[in-house]
Design a protein around this motif. Structure first.
Motif, PDB file in Angstrom:
ATOM      1  N   THR A  63     182.983 113.467  29.799  1.00 37.62           N
ATOM      2  CA  THR A  63     184.247 113.311  29.101  1.00 37.62           C
ATOM      3  C   THR A  63     184.530 114.361  27.874  1.00 37.62           C
ATOM      4  O   THR A  63     185.180 115.285  27.832  1.00 37.62           O
ATOM      5  CB  THR A  63     184.894 112.170  28.548  1.00 37.62           C
ATOM      6  N   GLY A  64     183.378 114.762  27.393  1.00 36.37           N
ATOM      7  CA  GLY A  64     183.136 115.878  26.416  1.00 36.37           C
ATOM      8  C   GLY A  64     183.307 117.185  27.188  1.00 36.37           C
ATOM      9  O   GLY A  64     184.182 118.066  26.472  1.00 36.37           O
ATOM     10  N   TYR A 111     187.244 117.565  26.962  1.00 37.75           N
ATOM     11  CA  TYR A 111     187.561 118.098  25.353  1.00 37.75           C
ATOM     12  C   TYR A 111     187.213 119.426  25.324  1.00 37.75           C
ATOM     13  O   TYR A 111     188.063 120.103  24.657  1.00 37.75           O
ATOM     14  CB  TYR A 111     186.860 117.177  24.510  1.00 37.75           C
ATOM     15  N   ARG A 112     186.308 119.758  25.759  1.00 36.57           N
ATOM     16  CA  ARG A 112     185.456 121.376  25.373  1.00 36.57           C
ATOM     17  C   ARG A 112     186.933 122.351  26.327  1.00 36.57           C
ATOM     18  O   ARG A 112     186.845 123.193  25.850  1.00 36.57           O
ATOM     19  CB  ARG A 112     184.236 121.397  26.038  1.00 36.57           C
ATOM     20  N   VAL A 167     185.692 121.762  18.964  1.00 39.42           N
ATOM     21  CA  VAL A 167     186.043 120.752  19.728  1.00 39.42           C
ATOM     22  C   VAL A 167     186.341 119.383  19.089  1.00 39.42           C
ATOM     23  O   VAL A 167     187.320 118.433  19.471  1.00 39.42           O
ATOM     24  CB  VAL A 167     185.084 120.612  20.781  1.00 39.42           C
ATOM     25  N   SER A 168     185.578 119.045  17.859  1.00 43.38           N
ATOM     26  CA  SER A 168     186.000 117.655  17.528  1.00 43.38           C
ATOM     27  C   SER A 168     187.420 117.668  16.694  1.00 43.38           C
ATOM     28  O   SER A 168     187.979 116.716  16.499  1.00 43.38           O
ATOM     29  CB  SER A 168     184.904 117.374  16.222  1.00 43.38           C
ATOM     30  N   ALA A 173     189.596 116.958  19.528  1.00 37.06           N
ATOM     31  CA  ALA A 173     189.519 115.660  20.214  1.00 37.06           C
ATOM     32  C   ALA A 173     190.096 114.492  19.247  1.00 37.06           C
ATOM     33  O   ALA A 173     190.303 113.403  19.742  1.00 37.06           O
ATOM     34  CB  ALA A 173     188.160 115.503  20.208  1.00 37.06           C
ATOM     35  N   ARG A 201     194.328 113.215  23.245  1.00 35.71           N
ATOM     36  CA  ARG A 201     193.686 111.984  23.653  1.00 35.71           C
ATOM     37  C   ARG A 201     194.473 111.203  24.583  1.00 35.71           C
ATOM     38  O   ARG A 201     194.059 110.692  25.616  1.00 35.71           O
ATOM     39  CB  ARG A 201     193.180 111.059  22.570  1.00 35.71           C
ATOM     40  N   ARG A 258     182.272 109.305  23.927  1.00 31.54           N
ATOM     41  CA  ARG A 258     182.329 108.716  22.866  1.00 31.54           C
ATOM     42  C   ARG A 258     182.847 107.338  22.623  1.00 31.54           C
ATOM     43  O   ARG A 258     182.508 106.418  22.029  1.00 31.54           O
ATOM     44  CB  ARG A 258     182.982 109.596  21.488  1.00 31.54           C
ATOM     45  N   ASP A 259     183.913 107.171  23.607  1.00 33.60           N
ATOM     46  CA  ASP A 259     184.886 106.151  23.421  1.00 33.60           C
ATOM     47  C   ASP A 259     184.907 105.386  24.899  1.00 33.60           C
ATOM     48  O   ASP A 259     185.947 104.624  25.106  1.00 33.60           O
ATOM     49  CB  ASP A 259     186.223 106.509  23.065  1.00 33.60           C
ATOM     50  N   ARG A 273     179.903 117.323  13.038  1.00 32.23           N
ATOM     51  CA  ARG A 273     180.552 116.847  14.459  1.00 32.23           C
ATOM     52  C   ARG A 273     180.400 115.363  14.624  1.00 32.23           C
ATOM     53  O   ARG A 273     181.579 114.734  14.756  1.00 32.23           O
ATOM     54  CB  ARG A 273     179.938 117.414  15.499  1.00 32.23           C
ATOM     55  N   ASP A 310     183.760 112.915  14.386  1.00 29.17           N
ATOM     56  CA  ASP A 310     183.896 112.082  15.634  1.00 29.17           C
ATOM     57  C   ASP A 310     183.856 110.345  15.170  1.00 29.17           C
ATOM     58  O   ASP A 310     184.589 109.815  15.659  1.00 29.17           O
ATOM     59  CB  ASP A 310     182.791 112.172  16.783  1.00 29.17           C
ATOM     60  N   ARG A 313     187.198 109.661  12.653  1.00 21.66           N
ATOM     61  CA  ARG A 313     188.506 109.905  13.078  1.00 21.66           C
ATOM     62  C   ARG A 313     189.161 108.679  13.584  1.00 21.66           C
ATOM     63  O   ARG A 313     188.567 107.486  13.762  1.00 21.66           O
ATOM     64  CB  ARG A 313     188.762 110.736  14.089  1.00 21.66           C
TER      65      ARG A 313
HETATM   66  O1   DC Z   1     179.760 115.270  24.469  1.00 20.87           O
HETATM   67  P1   DC Z   1     179.902 116.558  24.036  1.00 20.87           P
HETATM   68  O2   DC Z   1     179.227 117.181  22.733  1.00 20.87           O
HETATM   69  O3   DC Z   1     180.213 117.583  25.205  1.00 20.87           O
HETATM   70  O4   DC Z   1     181.511 116.240  23.407  1.00 20.87           O
HETATM   71  C1   DC Z   1     182.085 117.570  22.935  1.00 20.87           C
HETATM   72  C2   DC Z   1     183.143 116.689  21.603  1.00 20.87           C
HETATM   73  O5   DC Z   1     184.124 116.055  22.346  1.00 20.87           O
HETATM   74  C3   DC Z   1     182.446 115.788  20.771  1.00 20.87           C
HETATM   75  O6   DC Z   1     182.389 116.524  19.387  1.00 20.87           O
HETATM   76  C4   DC Z   1     183.703 114.818  20.684  1.00 20.87           C
HETATM   77  C5   DC Z   1     184.538 114.749  21.625  1.00 20.87           C
HETATM   78  N1   DC Z   1     184.693 114.110  22.419  1.00 20.87           N
HETATM   79  C6   DC Z   1     185.405 112.667  22.320  1.00 20.87           C
HETATM   80  O7   DC Z   1     186.161 112.841  21.005  1.00 20.87           O
HETATM   81  N2   DC Z   1     185.625 111.545  23.171  1.00 20.87           N
HETATM   82  C7   DC Z   1     184.728 111.407  24.246  1.00 20.87           C
HETATM   83  N3   DC Z   1     184.633 110.454  24.902  1.00 20.87           N
HETATM   84  C8   DC Z   1     183.725 112.757  24.251  1.00 20.87           C
HETATM   85  C9   DC Z   1     183.763 113.696  23.795  1.00 20.87           C
END
Ligand code: DC
Length: 230
Positions: free
Chosen positions: A35-36, A39-40, A103-104, A107, A113, A134-135, A184, A188, A191
């Motif tokens: 899922t990152g 967001y990227r 990206v943070s 996100a 979201r 993350r979630d 980051r 993350d 927030r």
């Molecule tokens: O896993 P990653 O480093 O590729 O994620 C990039 C950014 O995306 C990370 O800094 C926070 C955000 N992210 C998020 O807020 N929720 C998620 N489920 C996955 C990533």
């Protein structure tokens, strides 16, 4: 009822989630989803479309940008899912240090979201999915039967990130990368919406002194009664 076809893996930046989740998916015959990367992809697309990144990004502008964005997946010949931005692959672009820097902030935007939440949940319709972020265990699939929270010490994570070609700026050091990922993590986890957090029922794994195989084995040993792969 618990969702048996979802394996949720959450954790901070560079904790090894992608490598581990991909391995588990390969071994169990499921789909690996980062899922990152979603967001990227949004961050990259917003940058291409001129969203001002210094300071707080403008939510109304972001709404307009999201209206012109379609994220989809193409299956490659091995059955792996590749993320497409309006039909195009952008794997290299979304891993750039510039995207990582912003990206943070993106996100943390509520409209971003909420734009993603339904799309992420729909992916469980594919079959067995190993989704990392993350979630995932807290917000996207709170009912997932299998939840893991993967972490490692800041130094180990910085070394792992440095070893990934193209993801850190030229001249980066363990100290500079550790600083970037700590910033980051801080954003993350602090927030308001869907912060980085271990779900109460997730299994905590500190992989600082573990090999990839050891982590994969540990995860597999905790997964019982998984439906057959796809
Ligand atoms: O896993 P990653 O480093 O590729 O994620 C990039 C950014 O995306 C990370 O800094 C926070 C955000 N992210 C998020 O807020 N929720 C998620 N489920 C996955 C990533």
């Amino acid at each position: 009822m618990s969702l048996k076809n979802v394996i949720a893996i959450d954790g901070p930046a560079a904790s090894g989630k992608s490598t581990i989740a991909q391995r588990v998916a390969d071994r169990l015959g499921g789909y690996y989803i980062s899922t990152g990367n979603m967001y990227r992809a949004i961050t990259y697309f917003a940058m291409c479309n001129g969203l001002e990144m210094s300071g707080e990004p403008d939510a109304a502008r972001m709404d307009g940008i999201l209206k012109n964005l379609a994220l989809s997946y193409a299956r490659d010949c091995k059955g792996k899912l590749n993320l497409l931005i309006n039909g195009d692959s952008a794997d290299t672009e979304i891993r750039s240090p510039e995207v990582a820097k912003h990206v943070s902030k993106i996100a943390a935007m509520p409209n971003v979201r909420s734009w993603l939440i339904g799309k992420q949940r729909d992916l469980a319709l594919l079959g067995l999915v190993i989704m990392e972020g993350r979630d995932i265990g807290t917000v996207i699939f709170p009912d997932a039967k299998y939840k893991f929270f993967l972490t490692a010490s800041p130094e180990v994570r910085a070394r792992r990130r440095l070893a990934q070609a193209g993801e850190t700026p030229a001249g980066a050091t363990v100290a500079s990368v550790a600083k970037e990922i700590a910033a980051r993590d801080e954003m993350d986890s602090k927030r308001e919406i869907a912060p980085l957090k271990k779900a109460d029922d997730a299994i905590f794994i500190d992989s600082s002194r573990m090999t990839i195989d050891e982590v994969v084995e540990l995860i597999e040993s905790r997964i019982k009664g998984i439906p057959a792969g796809n």
